[in-house]
Design a protein around this motif. Structure first.
Motif, mmCIF file in Angstrom:
data_model
loop_
_atom_site.group_PDB
_atom_site.id
_atom_site.type_symbol
_atom_site.label_atom_id
_atom_site.label_comp_id
_atom_site.label_asym_id
_atom_site.label_seq_id
_atom_site.Cartn_x
_atom_site.Cartn_y
_atom_site.Cartn_z
ATOM 1 N N GLU A 1 0.833 -1.196 0.000
ATOM 2 C CA GLU A 1 0.000 0.000 0.000
ATOM 3 C C GLU A 1 0.875 1.257 0.000
ATOM 4 O O GLU A 1 0.620 2.214 -0.725
ATOM 5 C CB GLU A 1 -0.874 -0.020 1.251
ATOM 6 N N ARG A 2 1.893 1.195 0.815
ATOM 7 C CA ARG A 2 2.778 2.358 0.928
ATOM 8 C C ARG A 2 3.625 2.529 -0.336
ATOM 9 O O ARG A 2 3.916 3.644 -0.747
ATOM 10 C CB ARG A 2 3.670 2.179 2.146
ATOM 11 N N PHE A 3 4.045 1.431 -0.921
ATOM 12 C CA PHE A 3 4.871 1.489 -2.136
ATOM 13 C C PHE A 3 4.160 0.762 -3.278
ATOM 14 O O PHE A 3 4.480 -0.401 -3.566
ATOM 15 C CB PHE A 3 6.235 0.815 -1.908
ATOM 16 N N PRO A 4 3.208 1.418 -3.936
ATOM 17 C CA PRO A 4 2.430 0.736 -4.983
ATOM 18 C C PRO A 4 3.311 0.173 -6.105
ATOM 19 O O PRO A 4 2.986 -0.863 -6.677
ATOM 20 C CB PRO A 4 1.520 1.837 -5.527
ATOM 21 N N ARG A 5 4.441 0.813 -6.341
ATOM 22 C CA ARG A 5 5.336 0.315 -7.396
ATOM 23 C C ARG A 5 5.825 -1.097 -7.080
ATOM 24 O O ARG A 5 6.002 -1.917 -7.972
ATOM 25 C CB ARG A 5 6.573 1.222 -7.537
ATOM 26 N N LEU A 6 6.055 -1.363 -5.807
ATOM 27 C CA LEU A 6 6.542 -2.689 -5.416
ATOM 28 C C LEU A 6 5.450 -3.731 -5.631
ATOM 29 O O LEU A 6 5.727 -4.866 -6.033
ATOM 30 C CB LEU A 6 6.996 -2.697 -3.955
ATOM 31 N N ALA A 7 4.204 -3.345 -5.387
ATOM 32 C CA ALA A 7 3.106 -4.274 -5.602
ATOM 33 C C ALA A 7 3.004 -4.628 -7.085
ATOM 34 O O ALA A 7 2.830 -5.791 -7.441
ATOM 35 C CB ALA A 7 1.801 -3.660 -5.109
ATOM 36 N N GLU A 8 3.146 -3.606 -7.929
ATOM 37 C CA GLU A 8 3.083 -3.861 -9.377
ATOM 38 C C GLU A 8 4.177 -4.819 -9.817
ATOM 39 O O GLU A 8 4.011 -5.569 -10.758
ATOM 40 C CB GLU A 8 3.297 -2.555 -10.153
ATOM 41 N N ARG A 9 5.326 -4.719 -9.147
ATOM 42 C CA ARG A 9 6.488 -5.481 -9.615
ATOM 43 C C ARG A 9 6.872 -6.606 -8.681
ATOM 44 O O ARG A 9 8.030 -7.028 -8.646
ATOM 45 C CB ARG A 9 7.677 -4.521 -9.760
ATOM 46 N N LYS A 10 5.927 -7.120 -7.917
ATOM 47 C CA LYS A 10 6.313 -8.042 -6.848
ATOM 48 C C LYS A 10 7.012 -9.305 -7.344
ATOM 49 O O LYS A 10 7.808 -9.875 -6.618
ATOM 50 C CB LYS A 10 5.114 -8.394 -5.968
ATOM 51 N N ASN A 11 6.723 -9.729 -8.573
ATOM 52 C CA ASN A 11 7.373 -10.953 -9.056
ATOM 53 C C ASN A 11 8.560 -10.680 -9.971
ATOM 54 O O ASN A 11 9.081 -11.591 -10.619
ATOM 55 C CB ASN A 11 6.359 -11.850 -9.762
ATOM 56 N N ILE B 1 12.464 -9.669 -10.825
ATOM 57 C CA ILE B 1 13.778 -9.821 -10.197
ATOM 58 C C ILE B 1 14.263 -8.438 -9.760
ATOM 59 O O ILE B 1 14.265 -7.485 -10.547
ATOM 60 C CB ILE B 1 14.779 -10.446 -11.202
ATOM 61 N N ALA B 2 14.666 -8.345 -8.488
ATOM 62 C CA ALA B 2 14.939 -7.026 -7.903
ATOM 63 C C ALA B 2 16.065 -6.274 -8.602
ATOM 64 O O ALA B 2 16.055 -5.048 -8.658
ATOM 65 C CB ALA B 2 15.246 -7.189 -6.414
ATOM 66 N N GLY B 3 17.012 -7.020 -9.165
ATOM 67 C CA GLY B 3 18.132 -6.368 -9.835
ATOM 68 C C GLY B 3 17.707 -5.553 -11.047
ATOM 69 O O GLY B 3 18.464 -4.711 -11.533
ATOM 70 N N THR B 4 16.490 -5.802 -11.555
ATOM 71 C CA THR B 4 16.039 -5.086 -12.748
ATOM 72 C C THR B 4 15.234 -3.832 -12.394
ATOM 73 O O THR B 4 14.766 -3.134 -13.279
ATOM 74 C CB THR B 4 15.162 -5.998 -13.632
ATOM 75 N N LEU B 5 15.066 -3.541 -11.105
ATOM 76 C CA LEU B 5 14.319 -2.348 -10.714
ATOM 77 C C LEU B 5 15.163 -1.096 -10.945
ATOM 78 O O LEU B 5 16.384 -1.156 -10.973
ATOM 79 C CB LEU B 5 13.950 -2.424 -9.225
ATOM 80 N N SER B 6 14.493 0.045 -11.063
ATOM 81 C CA SER B 6 15.214 1.317 -11.161
ATOM 82 C C SER B 6 15.780 1.670 -9.787
ATOM 83 O O SER B 6 15.404 1.081 -8.770
ATOM 84 C CB SER B 6 14.260 2.412 -11.624
ATOM 85 N N GLY B 7 16.673 2.646 -9.757
ATOM 86 C CA GLY B 7 17.299 3.046 -8.500
ATOM 87 C C GLY B 7 16.281 3.446 -7.441
ATOM 88 O O GLY B 7 16.383 3.061 -6.278
ATOM 89 N N GLY B 8 15.278 4.220 -7.872
ATOM 90 C CA GLY B 8 14.256 4.670 -6.924
ATOM 91 C C GLY B 8 13.460 3.502 -6.372
ATOM 92 O O GLY B 8 13.205 3.409 -5.167
ATOM 93 N N GLU B 9 13.105 2.583 -7.268
ATOM 94 C CA GLU B 9 12.338 1.407 -6.833
ATOM 95 C C GLU B 9 13.169 0.547 -5.884
ATOM 96 O O GLU B 9 12.648 -0.004 -4.904
ATOM 97 C CB GLU B 9 11.909 0.580 -8.055
#
Lengths: 236, 286
Positions: A121-131, A133-141
């Protein structure tokens, strides 16, 4: 009694003295920040407090308990954790698995599910990307994930090492908003930052570090209006 | 067909040893060159316990004593060196290897001992004569690999192993007891070494103080070819090496050069893909 008391902390890398006797306190419920330039010893201090780097001298007391020699993983169980410099999320795991690692000390499925929902809820971007691989997230994410992962273990004291590093101005504002939110929910914050202006603005108490020493201290507002701080750290 | 099955089963033995190398490397960031000798100790344990005539008991004793041995080696020899230079750890590991070999020689003498765990014989399989022991080896290897993969991917402790392997400091900040995870890794690796020792004895029923040396080095080669630190890499490298070895033994002209061929493959792979087939490029952090 303060929540965290650091007394005369000294750290050496070989013969080089990185911390020359640091003492400060963090009161429960506050946001306390340490500001300083590159190489002032901020990260060394953060990592030595949680025993990731060995201390030469000094003591660290958390909620009345001496944790000077307590190993890192036990310190986490006592209720103090850290978002390390450079975020250090687990690149090969998914977003969800990273959050699962954050909850490593919490074996209660029910509260884990609640925490997870709260984070999404606090970080909606994380919910969108929950599955993803974390290494592919942007710096902010990745920074959001690192913060989310840290609060999954219900810390009473959360230490953040340069959370705004490498982020766009918009994201920097967002990160400071989140820090304020986490604090409002009852978590005490120890913040280390190069972004002096923004840190002092949200801090109850602040310290200035130079060359392995604390050279100034005061409330956030006091330091923000100090001529010395303005000149050296606030570009004025 | 016979060659293929033999190659796969030999590959299974290598893969099982390679897993011990690769997991310890991935998690403790060290090369445990005493790993091959744990196989040998497992072999002797089977030899000693077979005096009771109970193979299942022998296997259990071998696995258990190898686990205790592996964990003890880690606690006594490697743990004090955590944070020391990799060279110091490497030399210690080689020292432990010689220590185990010499101890075995002092206790059991230098002559090889015969030990028959099971008389398995051979069967006709798809028109070829296949040693039953090869099929058993292959079957158990597949099951163990699958179980290990699932364990690492889907259990809390397994994921903690991935976390420790990726970033020890960050893992500690999650509340993970890194020393505990390293101990567990040595325990798993040593149990697999004991099983590898068992399969080795099914293939060639001789125990000697140096029996672990060559399989150890071959399995290390397999781990590097597959990409050290990678579990599927260890399987791939092991199977590949096993097949190369059995095929090479089939041809009289090149059979004497089998070892040379295998190690040449290692050199070529290192030249072309320094991280092995499935190895990750790791950024060196300052």
């Amino acid at each position: 009694m303060a929540m965290l008391e650091v007394n005369d902390l000294q750290v050496y890398y070989g013969v080089i003295c990185a911390l020359k006797g640091i003492s400060f306190q963090v009161e429960q419920g506050q946001i306390v920040s340490l500001i300083g330039a590159n190489g002032a010893g901020k990260t060394t201090m953060m990592q030595s407090i949680v025993s990731l780097i060995p201390k030469r001298e000094g003591t660290v007391v958390f909620e009345g308990k001496d944790i000077t020699k307590t190993p890192s993983h036990k310190i986490v169980r006592l209720g103090m954790t850290q978002v390390p410099e450079g975020r250090r999320i687990f690149q090969e795991l998914t977003v969800y698995e990273n959050l699962l690692m954050g909850a490593y000390t919490n074996k209660d499925q029910q509260s884990f599910k609640r925490d997870l929902e709260m984070i999404y809820e606090r970080f909606p971007r994380l919910a969108e990307r929950k599955n993803q691989i974390a290494g592919t997230l942007s710096g902010g994410e990745q920074q959001m994930l690192a913060m989310g992962r840290a609060i999954m273990c219900h810390p009473k004291l959360l230490m953040l090492d340069e959370p705004s590093m490498g982020l766009s101005p918009l994201l920097v504002d967002q990160v400071f908003e989140i820090i304020k939110d986490i604090n409002k929910d009852g978590t005490t914050i120890l913040l280390v930052e190069q972004n002096a202006g923004k840190s002092l603005a949200i801090s109850d108490q602040a310290y200035v570090m130079e060359n392995g020493k604390i050279v100034l201290s005061g409330t956030g507002a006091e330091l923000a209006s100090s001529e010395k701080v303005k000149k050296a750290y606030l570009g004025g | 067909m016979t060659t293929a099955i033999n190659g796969l089963s030999l590959g299974g033995i290598y893969a099982m040893i390679a897993l011990g190398y690769t997991m310890v490397y991935g998690i403790a960031k060290m090369l445990n060159f005493a790993h091959g000798d744990v196989i040998m100790i497992g072999g002797y344990m089977i030899y000693v316990t077979m005096a009771t005539g109970n193979p299942l008991l022998a296997i259990a004793v071998a696995v258990l004593s190898c686990v205790i041995l592996g964990v003890t080696i880690e606690k006594v020899a490697y743990k004090p060196l955590r944070g020391a230079s990799p060279l110091a750890v490497l030399i210690t590991a080689i020292g432990i290897s010689y220590l185990l070999q010499s101890l075995a020689q002092i206790i059991f003498g230098s002559a090889a001992k015969m030990v028959t765990v099971y008389e398995l014989g051979s069967i006709q399989f798809l028109g070829a004569t296949v040693q039953l022991s090869a099929l058993v080896t292959l079957g158990v290897t597949v099951v163990v690999m699958a179980a290990l993969t699932l364990f690492v991917k889907f259990t809390r402790v397994g994921r903690a192993m991935i976390a420790v392997s990726e970033d020890r400091g960050a893992a500690q900040l999650m509340g993970i007891n890194v020393n505990g995870i390293i101990t567990l890794t040595f325990a798993i690796g040593s149990a697999l070494a004991a099983l590898a020792g068992l399969f080795y004895l099914l293939k060639a029923p001789n125990v000697s103080s140096t029996m672990g040396a060559m399989p150890g080095i071959k399995a290390f080669t397999a781990a590097v070819i597959g990409g050290i630190g990678s579990i599927p890499g260890a399987m791939l490298g092991g199977i590949l090496l096993g097949i190369v070895e059995s095929v090479s033994y089939k041809f009289a002209a090149i059979a004497p050069y089998t070892d040379a061929i295998e190690f040449s493959i290692l050199i070529i792979i290192l030249l072309v893909r320094p991280n092995g087939f499935l190895g990750k490029k790791r950024r060196e952090k300052v």
